[in-house]
Every structure is written in C-alpha cells, then in structure tokens.
Design a protein around this motif. Structure first.
Motif: not given
Ligand code: TMP
Length: 245
Positions: A42-51
């Motif tokens: 799945a894709k979760f918008e904003g996960k990359g920035i948070l991680n």
C-alpha cells in the motif's frame, strides 16, 4: 551540493541515489509500505517524510551516544545523506517482548516480556523469504566471522538499552526492532538502513484500549487502520522531547 545523482537501487521503502562524493549516497524514504515479504502492498501519503524525520532523530541520538552509523545529514523532508556502505546481508531482530513471528514459532504467548532481550538473525534474501539463521550458518556462509558477529550482537544490545530508555521517556514501549549493518570504506561495521515504525514495534503506554496501542507498521500488517496518525504521534512525541531537552 547535494543533488541526487542516478538511482542506484530501489527497495521496498527507500530509494538510493548516487552522490557526487562517491563515498556517500542519498537515501530517499518512500510512501510505500509492504508486509509479509511484499505480499501486501500500500501507499501512505506522508509516511516517507515521517520516517525520514523519526529515523533522523533516532540516528542523531545514537551518534551522540557513540554508536557508529552510516547517517551523515538530513537534506530535505524525505532524504538523508549517508556513508556508502556494503550491506551485511543479515537482518538483526532484537525482541524485548514476544510478539509477531516468535509467537508462531515458539510457545511464547503474545505480550510476554522476555527474561532477557533476545537477538534473532535472518538472511536478507527475498526469494528464500528471509529465513531464520543460526550463528554457525552465518559463519559457514562466510557472511561474518564469530568475533564480528559478537561485536554486532553487543552493539545491538547497547542500541536496545539506549532506545528502550529513549522511548520510555516518550511513554512508548519498545517491543522489538530490526536493524541492518554494513561495512563502510574504512572496513568498520556501522548501523545502516533506518530506524522507524516500519521496522520496530512501539506500544503506546498511554493507549486507552488494546486496538490503539500499536503505533507501528502492525497497523498496516493487521489492518488496524490509522497508520499515518500513529507515525505522526511518534514524531510529535520525539519533537516535543527534543525541544524540551
Ligand atoms: P517479526 O515478528 O515478523 O519477526 O518481526 C520482528 C520485528 O522486526 C518487528 O519490529 C518488525 C521487524 N521486521 C522488519 O523490519 N522487516 C521484516 O522483514 C520483518 C520480517 C520484520
């Protein structure tokens, strides 16, 4: 200059780009999430920035505490510069509390606090489905010598001690986590990859009910929903703690 060069490698949750300094790479955190060896995606918008934000704080804290890592600096919302390393093809899992795969493979009931932290090694090999390894197999395959493995274990126990304390201050219980290590250009073993809720389990000590306690990728693995809210909560507690110390 920190311009992303050509894409060197694309993994499940990160992309690695060349840096003009050949001893460095640029790592970009993606919004994609996978589970069960990518059987679920799945894709979760904003996960990359948070991680990227969470992992940066954790690596800085570990570096302050003399842990050798690949991390150099964060350059934008979802990218960091790291030392170029040769990855050691094992996943090092440390467990404080039994949950997940250990409960399927042993008689430990979910949520059992282990007498001592346990380290499990897995082979980083998707086509073999990352099998559990023994120390002898690691040595026989020529991945690491016994003394190197001992160093890596001691480093992992130390990282656990530091992180358990860190998360306790944030009212988060560190259940387990997965680490990856690599060889840098000086042939030193350094902590690599990331430390984020994608590869650890964190339980909220302030949770009002059991469904709310997982603030990590189990929200996706187990269809609990609210992954971005959970990761945001961790990021918020880290930032609040950083600004108060
Ligand atoms: P497990 O319960 O599936 O063995 O997972 C233990 C910990 O390791 C948990 O925090 C999730 C993390 N993990 C990864 O980061 N990547 C993986 O591929 C797996 C299987 C686990």
């Amino acid at each position: 200059m920190n311009i992303k060069g050509k894409l060197i490698y694309e993994g499940k949750a990160k992309k690695i780009f060349a840096h003009e300094d050949l001893d460095k790479v640029i790592i970009e955190f993606k919004d994609d999430a996978t589970a069960f060896n990518a059987a679920k995606k799945a894709k979760f918008e904003g996960k990359g920035i948070l991680n990227c934000s969470i992992s940066t704080s954790i690596f800085k804290y570990l570096i302050e505490n003399k842990i050798p890592t690949h991390f150099l600096e964060r350059i934008d919302e979802k990218s960091i510069i790291a030392q170029k390393i040769e990855i050691i093809p094992i996943e090092v899992v440390l467990r404080n509390t039994a949950y997940g795969s250990i409960c399927k493979q042993t008689t430990f009931l979910p949520g059992t606090v282990l007498k001592d932290p346990l380290i499990d090694f897995y082979l980083k090999n998707d086509s073999l489905n990352d099998p559990l390894l023994t120390r002898d197999r690691i040595s026989l395959m020529g991945i690491l010598k016994f003394e190197e493995l001992k160093y890596l274990e001691d480093l992992t126990f130390l990282i656990n001690k530091l992180l358990k304390e860190y998360f306790l201050n944030l009212k988060l219980d560190l259940i387990d986590f997965k680490l990856e290590f690599g060889w840098n250009k000086n042939k030193e073993i350094v902590l690599a990859d990331e430390f984020s809720p994608d590869n650890c389990r964190l339980w909220d000590m302030k949770a009002k009910n059991v469904k709310m306690k997982s603030l990590d990728k189990d929200r996706f693995r187990n269809d609990l929903g609210g992954l971005i809210n959970a990761y945001s909560e961790i990021n918020k507690r880290i930032n609040h703690f950083n600004s108060s110390t």
